[in-house]
Design an enzyme around this catalytic site. Structure first.
Site, mmCIF file in Angstrom:
data_model
loop_
_atom_site.group_PDB
_atom_site.id
_atom_site.type_symbol
_atom_site.label_atom_id
_atom_site.label_comp_id
_atom_site.label_asym_id
_atom_site.label_seq_id
_atom_site.Cartn_x
_atom_site.Cartn_y
_atom_site.Cartn_z
ATOM 1 N N ALA A 210 43.969 42.447 43.807
ATOM 2 C CA ALA A 210 42.356 41.948 43.843
ATOM 3 C C ALA A 210 42.903 42.069 45.846
ATOM 4 O O ALA A 210 44.001 41.887 45.584
ATOM 5 C CB ALA A 210 42.351 40.603 43.183
ATOM 6 N N PRO A 211 41.827 42.125 46.687
ATOM 7 C CA PRO A 211 40.574 42.512 46.327
ATOM 8 C C PRO A 211 39.844 43.711 45.419
ATOM 9 O O PRO A 211 39.248 44.558 45.079
ATOM 10 C CB PRO A 211 39.624 41.635 47.640
ATOM 11 C CG PRO A 211 40.862 42.169 48.080
ATOM 12 C CD PRO A 211 42.083 41.976 47.655
ATOM 13 N N GLY A 212 41.026 44.912 46.149
ATOM 14 C CA GLY A 212 41.130 45.683 45.408
ATOM 15 C C GLY A 212 41.100 47.231 46.349
ATOM 16 O O GLY A 212 40.800 48.489 45.715
ATOM 17 N N GLY A 213 42.266 46.947 47.113
ATOM 18 C CA GLY A 213 41.995 47.764 48.648
ATOM 19 C C GLY A 213 42.778 49.224 47.125
ATOM 20 O O GLY A 213 42.350 50.562 47.847
ATOM 21 N N ASP A 229 44.485 41.536 37.477
ATOM 22 C CA ASP A 229 44.627 40.714 38.504
ATOM 23 C C ASP A 229 43.396 39.563 37.746
ATOM 24 O O ASP A 229 42.663 39.251 38.049
ATOM 25 C CB ASP A 229 44.151 40.808 39.614
ATOM 26 C CG ASP A 229 44.843 40.125 40.586
ATOM 27 O OD1 ASP A 229 44.901 38.781 41.041
ATOM 28 O OD2 ASP A 229 45.314 40.595 42.276
ATOM 29 N N ASP A 265 51.189 45.500 44.186
ATOM 30 C CA ASP A 265 51.484 44.717 45.567
ATOM 31 C C ASP A 265 51.152 43.408 45.346
ATOM 32 O O ASP A 265 50.732 41.945 45.587
ATOM 33 C CB ASP A 265 50.228 45.906 46.030
ATOM 34 C CG ASP A 265 50.368 45.189 47.007
ATOM 35 O OD1 ASP A 265 50.881 44.641 47.649
ATOM 36 O OD2 ASP A 265 49.382 45.032 48.500
ATOM 37 N N LYS A 294 57.606 41.938 48.507
ATOM 38 C CA LYS A 294 57.408 40.977 49.000
ATOM 39 C C LYS A 294 58.229 40.308 49.449
ATOM 40 O O LYS A 294 59.535 39.588 48.277
ATOM 41 C CB LYS A 294 56.676 39.439 48.784
ATOM 42 C CG LYS A 294 54.948 40.048 47.849
ATOM 43 C CD LYS A 294 53.721 41.024 48.425
ATOM 44 C CE LYS A 294 52.872 41.519 47.890
ATOM 45 N NZ LYS A 294 52.278 42.915 49.057
#
Ligand SMILES: C[S@@+](CC[C@H](N)C(=O)[O-])C[C@H]1O[C@@H](n2cnc3c(N)ncnc32)[C@H](O)[C@@H]1O
Length: 340
Positions: A210-213, A229, A265, A294
């Site tokens: 999310a949000p879905g890129g 997600d 991600d 991250k």
């Protein structure tokens, strides 16, 4: 940080990184026994590295000469002479870049002019127009780093061994009209460096979707995506027959059947994410991996070392690459695959 940019020594390697990440790059090179030296903002010099290239290097090449002239014609003449003196008869593609810092970026027009002036001084029959063709032809990437304080560093790397084909590793992905975020550009940049890409009919699992890129980019390539997600996806994806949204934690999810690609991600702790990706590797749940890890902590390299170990030794992922891409901030992108 040195008060003025230092000259890179011939025979050593010049590395450029994201501004502010010099200490992380320096430490990686030190751990590799490559005797690094900080030259200036976004610039570190070292001996050649025998293992995998440093994750925090956007680009690197072997130094032929550092030029300190101020007259552009004299710099172009000296740079062309240095290129012609490179050993062998390999053709080259010529690229100029500046360190990615405010002082460096102010020199972009100088770098552009130098690239043209040096190219024009080299014999046309040995010149290759772009880096991609240089890689295909087994040619050299001649690099010209135009740095502050009248320092220009000339050198070269074999295009097939280059960390990035973009000048200074600054691979700008154009923001597609329908892409919702910087995340989509991170994905496109990661895919740009791979031998295989997800395509029509491939089954992709996208953890932390999310949000879905990423999901949106994968669907637009013709893939089917399981987007995992707990958060909501953007409305245009929810009705798409090629997208299945599994609204739960990636740590609880198990695929019904193995996927071609695993994307991740997730905004979550790197070591726990690495363990999750290792589980996917061990169980053979996916063939290819692209994951953004991250690294918000101060001490990034010890964590990266453990991430590499977990993915490779515990997960059996092969061909591991770990790189801070141009679009990555406090994060790195990992790619890997499983042998059939
Ligand atoms: C940086 S965003 C992902 C952006 C996405 N790649 C895109 O292109 O739109 C991080 C996502 O990780 C998700 N996330 C965090 N913990 C998670 C978990 N345990 N399982 C699944 N997703 C998780 C968050 O809900 C958030 O949507």
């Amino acid at each position: 940080m040195p008060a003025r940019t230092l000259a890179a020594r011939p025979g050593r390697w010049l590395w450029t990184c994201r501004a502010g990440f010099e200490a992380h790059l320096f430490e990686e090179l030190e751990w590799a026994g490559a005797e690094p030296r900080l030259l200036g903002e976004a610039l570190v010099e070292s001996d050649a590295v025998s293992g995998p290239p440093p994750a925090f290097a956007r680009a690197g090449y072997q130094v032929a000469a550092t030029l300190t002239a101020t007259n552009p014609e004299a710099i172009a003449d000296a740079a062309a002479r240095a290129v012609l003196a490179l050993p062998g008869r390999t053709p080259w593609a010529v690229q100029a870049f500046t360190p990615d810092t405010p002082r460096g970026n102010a020199l972009a027009p100088v770098a552009e002019a130098l690239e043209s002036a040096v190219s024009a001084r080299l014999p046309a029959e040995r010149r290759i127009e772009d880096a991609q063709r240089a890689r295909e032809a087994g040619a050299l990437l001649v690099s010209l780093c135009v740095a502050p304080d009248e320092v220009t560093v000339v050198g070269a790397v074999h295009a097939r061994e280059a960390v990035s084909l973009a000048a200074g590793g600054r691979r700008r992905m154009r923001r597609a009209g329908d892409a919702p975020s910087r995340a989509a550009m991170k994905l496109e940049e990661a895919l740009d460096g791979l031998a295989f890409e997800p395509g029509r009919g491939d089954v992709c699992v996208d953890l932390g979707a999310a949000p879905g890129g990423w999901t949106q980019r994968l669907v637009s390539r013709g893939a089917k995506v399981v987007a995992v997600d707990p958060a909501r996806l953007m409305p245009e994806l929810t009705g798409n027959p090629r997208v299945k949204h599994v609204q739960e934690s990636a740590f609880a999810y198990a695929p019904d059947e193995p996927a071609d690609w695993l994307f991740c991600d997730m905004a979550w702790r790197p070591l726990e994410v690495a363990q999750l990706l290792a589980k996917w590797g061990r169980r053979g749940w996916a063939q290819h991996l692209v994951a953004n890890i991250k690294l918000p902590m101060k001490d990034k390299n010890p964590i990266l070392l453990r991430v590499r170990h977990t993915l490779g030794q515990e997960g059996g992922w092969e061909g591991l690459t770990v790189r801070q891409l141009y679009h990555d901030r406090d994060e790195v992108t990992v790619t890997a695959h499983k042998m059939k």
